[in-house]
Design a protein around this motif. Structure first.
Motif, PDB file in Angstrom:
ATOM      1  N   ARG A 280      26.821  41.078  39.656  1.00  0.00           N
ATOM      2  CA  ARG A 280      26.681  40.506  40.944  1.00  0.00           C
ATOM      3  C   ARG A 280      27.590  39.406  41.323  1.00  0.00           C
ATOM      4  N   GLY A 281      28.447  38.867  40.322  1.00  0.00           N
ATOM      5  CA  GLY A 281      29.175  38.036  40.423  1.00  0.00           C
ATOM      6  C   GLY A 281      30.223  37.977  41.742  1.00  0.00           C
ATOM      7  N   GLY A 282      31.059  39.052  41.882  1.00  0.00           N
ATOM      8  CA  GLY A 282      31.715  39.459  42.926  1.00  0.00           C
ATOM      9  C   GLY A 282      31.214  39.258  44.390  1.00  0.00           C
ATOM     10  N   ASP A 283      29.974  40.015  44.291  1.00  0.00           N
ATOM     11  CA  ASP A 283      29.343  39.937  45.751  1.00  0.00           C
ATOM     12  C   ASP A 283      28.825  38.542  46.076  1.00  0.00           C
ATOM     13  N   ALA A 284      28.310  37.860  45.080  1.00  0.00           N
ATOM     14  CA  ALA A 284      27.861  36.475  45.362  1.00  0.00           C
ATOM     15  C   ALA A 284      29.060  35.582  45.875  1.00  0.00           C
ATOM     16  N   ILE A 285      30.129  35.790  45.287  1.00  0.00           N
ATOM     17  CA  ILE A 285      31.338  34.844  45.761  1.00  0.00           C
ATOM     18  C   ILE A 285      31.984  35.472  46.926  1.00  0.00           C
ATOM     19  N   ARG A 286      31.794  36.763  47.428  1.00  0.00           N
ATOM     20  CA  ARG A 286      32.116  37.071  48.689  1.00  0.00           C
ATOM     21  C   ARG A 286      31.156  36.763  49.682  1.00  0.00           C
ATOM     22  N   ALA A 287      29.895  36.931  49.354  1.00  0.00           N
ATOM     23  CA  ALA A 287      28.703  36.479  50.271  1.00  0.00           C
ATOM     24  C   ALA A 287      29.057  34.818  50.761  1.00  0.00           C
ATOM     25  N   ARG A 288      29.654  33.966  50.033  1.00  0.00           N
ATOM     26  CA  ARG A 288      29.892  32.546  50.248  1.00  0.00           C
ATOM     27  C   ARG A 288      31.227  32.446  51.146  1.00  0.00           C
ATOM     28  N   GLY A 289      31.520  33.553  51.695  1.00  0.00           N
ATOM     29  CA  GLY A 289      32.751  33.500  52.377  1.00  0.00           C
ATOM     30  C   GLY A 289      34.255  33.018  51.742  1.00  0.00           C
ATOM     31  N   ILE A 290      34.204  33.383  50.294  1.00  0.00           N
ATOM     32  CA  ILE A 290      35.452  33.045  49.781  1.00  0.00           C
ATOM     33  C   ILE A 290      36.267  34.457  49.843  1.00  0.00           C
ATOM     34  N   HIS A 291      37.564  33.987  50.090  1.00  0.00           N
ATOM     35  CA  HIS A 291      38.610  35.033  50.013  1.00  0.00           C
ATOM     36  C   HIS A 291      39.048  35.528  48.390  1.00  0.00           C
ATOM     37  N   LEU A 292      38.201  36.513  47.951  1.00  0.00           N
ATOM     38  CA  LEU A 292      38.401  37.030  46.335  1.00  0.00           C
ATOM     39  C   LEU A 292      39.316  37.935  46.399  1.00  0.00           C
ATOM     40  N   GLU A 293      39.921  38.169  45.721  1.00  0.00           N
ATOM     41  CA  GLU A 293      41.222  39.098  45.180  1.00  0.00           C
ATOM     42  C   GLU A 293      40.774  39.360  43.725  1.00  0.00           C
ATOM     43  N   SER A 294      40.447  40.549  43.492  1.00  0.00           N
ATOM     44  CA  SER A 294      40.247  41.123  41.946  1.00  0.00           C
ATOM     45  C   SER A 294      41.558  42.116  41.689  1.00  0.00           C
ATOM     46  N   LEU A 295      42.204  41.966  40.655  1.00  0.00           N
ATOM     47  CA  LEU A 295      42.956  43.157  40.602  1.00  0.00           C
ATOM     48  C   LEU A 295      42.635  44.245  39.928  1.00  0.00           C
ATOM     49  N   ALA A 296      41.794  44.220  39.143  1.00  0.00           N
ATOM     50  CA  ALA A 296      40.994  45.489  38.647  1.00  0.00           C
ATOM     51  C   ALA A 296      39.328  45.216  38.704  1.00  0.00           C
ATOM     52  N   ILE A 297      38.808  46.311  39.466  1.00  0.00           N
ATOM     53  CA  ILE A 297      37.344  46.062  39.793  1.00  0.00           C
ATOM     54  C   ILE A 297      36.938  47.291  38.856  1.00  0.00           C
ATOM     55  N   VAL A 298      36.018  46.806  37.503  1.00  0.00           N
ATOM     56  CA  VAL A 298      35.359  47.778  36.892  1.00  0.00           C
ATOM     57  C   VAL A 298      33.955  48.418  37.515  1.00  0.00           C
ATOM     58  N   GLU A 299      34.042  49.395  37.813  1.00  0.00           N
ATOM     59  CA  GLU A 299      32.701  50.011  38.335  1.00  0.00           C
ATOM     60  C   GLU A 299      31.500  50.350  37.368  1.00  0.00           C
TER      61      GLU A 299
END
Length: 193
Positions: free
Chosen positions: A160-179
């Motif tokens: 859930r980390g990426g979703d939580a960071i994006r929900a805070r309005g932080i511009h997040l760039e992840s180079l590889a997202i493991v599904e």
């Protein structure tokens, strides 16, 4: 970032409990040529942003942050997990929970190196539960600095980390997202494959 995904597939080891070991090239033994490509890619993804400082957390983020900083021509500050004699005076401090180590750390940055005039890019090797980035963002906020965004090498999209960071309005760039990853087969599935 195709080069990174290919390297993770080739050299990454999936372990039980949602653990992806990439220590042969990312966070124990460091492939500097790969880091250079990571730096170039993050520079492209944050092109046009005004950044005058990069902030990371010890220890695995430091090497990556240093190479990335070369492309922004800015200094790197890293949050320390233990207070030492070298950190004298006032510090910004907060707590973060490490997914990998399963414990809570106090992290700190000297007030000498982070202040209201700073425009900060966060850099880290992994994003799992998001607690490290949240802690770094808190230090930026406490300093009165501007958080420009966060660049992460590997995001575990099934956590859930990426979703939580994006929900805070932080511009997040992840180079590889493991599904997803399977410890039994070693299969790794990336977002956008």
């Amino acid at each position: 970032m195709r080069l990174l995904k290919d390297r993770i597939r080739k050299d990454g080891v999936v372990r039980e409990g949602g653990v992806l070991k990439v220590d042969s090239f990312l966070n124990h033994q460091m492939d500097i040529d790969m880091f250079v490509e990571i730096g170039k890619e993050l520079r492209k993804r944050f092109a046009g942003e005004e950044i005058n400082k990069i902030l990371t957390i010890e220890a695995s983020g430091i090497g990556i942050a240093c190479i990335v900083a070369q492309y922004f021509h800015v200094p790197v500050v890293f949050a320390k997990k233990t207070k030492t004699k070298n950190i004298a005076g006032d510090v910004y401090t907060t707590q973060v929970e490490s997914y990998t180590h399963g414990r809570i750390y106090d992290i700190m940055v000297s007030k000498d190196f982070l202040g209201p005039e700073d425009k900060v890019l966060l850099i880290d090797d992994f994003l799992a539960n998001g607690k490290a980035l949240e802690g770094l963002a808190q230090l930026v906020q406490d300093a009165g600095a501007t958080l420009v965004g966060a660049g992460v090498v590997v995001e575990k999209g099934f956590q859930r980390g990426g979703d939580a960071i994006r929900a805070r309005g932080i511009h997040l760039e992840s180079l590889a997202i493991v599904e997803s990853m399977d410890a039994a087969t070693g299969e790794i599935v990336f977002r956008e494959d």
